[in-house]
Design a protein around this motif. Structure first.
Motif, PDB file in Angstrom:
ATOM      1  N   TYR A  80       0.831  -1.202   0.000  1.00 17.12           N
ATOM      2  CA  TYR A  80       0.000   0.000   0.000  1.00 17.12           C
ATOM      3  C   TYR A  80       0.861   1.245   0.000  1.00 17.12           C
ATOM      4  CZ  TYR A  80      -3.802  -3.078   1.404  1.00 17.12           C
ATOM      5  OH  TYR A  80      -4.734  -4.080   1.446  1.00 17.12           O
ATOM      6  N   GLN A  81       0.285   2.339  -0.531  1.00 17.40           N
ATOM      7  CA  GLN A  81       0.905   3.642  -0.355  1.00 17.40           C
ATOM      8  C   GLN A  81       0.754   4.009   1.117  1.00 17.40           C
ATOM      9  OE1 GLN A  81      -1.310   6.149  -3.041  1.00 17.40           O
ATOM     10  NE2 GLN A  81       0.056   5.702  -4.747  1.00 17.40           N
ATOM     11  N   ILE A  82       1.634   4.869   1.606  1.00 19.85           N
ATOM     12  CA  ILE A  82       1.568   5.329   2.984  1.00 19.85           C
ATOM     13  C   ILE A  82       1.158   6.792   2.968  1.00 19.85           C
ATOM     14  CG2 ILE A  82       2.806   5.679   5.152  1.00 19.85           C
ATOM     15  CD1 ILE A  82       4.842   3.579   4.176  1.00 19.85           C
ATOM     16  N   ASP A  83       0.033   7.109   3.630  1.00 18.50           N
ATOM     17  CA  ASP A  83      -0.380   8.506   3.734  1.00 18.50           C
ATOM     18  C   ASP A  83       0.696   9.279   4.490  1.00 18.50           C
ATOM     19  OD1 ASP A  83      -2.734   7.910   2.427  1.00 18.50           O
ATOM     20  OD2 ASP A  83      -3.952   7.844   4.255  1.00 18.50           O
ATOM     21  N   GLY A  84       1.138  10.377   3.926  1.00 19.85           N
ATOM     22  CA  GLY A  84       2.154  11.197   4.565  1.00 19.85           C
ATOM     23  C   GLY A  84       3.577  10.796   4.220  1.00 19.85           C
ATOM     24  N   ASP A  85       3.755   9.743   3.420  1.00 22.57           N
ATOM     25  CA  ASP A  85       5.098   9.306   3.022  1.00 22.57           C
ATOM     26  C   ASP A  85       5.054   8.837   1.564  1.00 22.57           C
ATOM     27  OD1 ASP A  85       7.679   8.416   2.784  1.00 22.57           O
ATOM     28  OD2 ASP A  85       7.550   6.890   4.340  1.00 22.57           O
TER      29      ASP A  85
END
Length: 112
Positions: free
Chosen positions: A62-67
């Motif tokens: 998954y993509q990481i929110d904030g990174d």
């Protein structure tokens, strides 16, 4: 006495998130950086309890929110936390750490 997020309904969680957002905004306006960070973490945790942990599976990325520079590959789930590791654009582990835990609300778009 404060109730645990796991004992709250979705509507109660939404109300809690709204209250925490207001408190975070006020802390930010007053320059209280540490207090702001605490409220932000509480918001992230409350949002995690609004999601279904069964929707997140080991082996998924998954993509990481904030990174935006890293993705997160799940090794295993433990409640509302995904345990795994961050990957760079080449799919390589970023850290020497075995695993880290992220609240599932920090996980964005599924990559694979």
């Amino acid at each position: 006495m404060e109730r645990r997020y796991s004992d709250m309904s979705i509507e109660e969680l939404r109300r809690e998130i709204g209250e925490l957002t207001d408190k975070a905004r006020k802390a930010e306006q007053m320059g209280m950086v540490n207090e702001y960070a605490v409220y932000e973490r509480k918001i992230i945790m409350a949002k995690s309890y609004m999601l279904n942990p069964a929707d997140f599976k080991p082996g998924e990325e998954y993509q990481i929110d904030g990174d935006p520079a890293h993705n997160f590959r799940i090794v295993y789930m433990n409640g509302t936390f995904a345990w795994g590791y961050r990957l760079n654009d080449q799919g390589e582990k970023v850290s020497e750490e075995e695993e880290e835990a992220l609240p599932i609300s920090m996980l964005g778009k599924k990559m694979n």
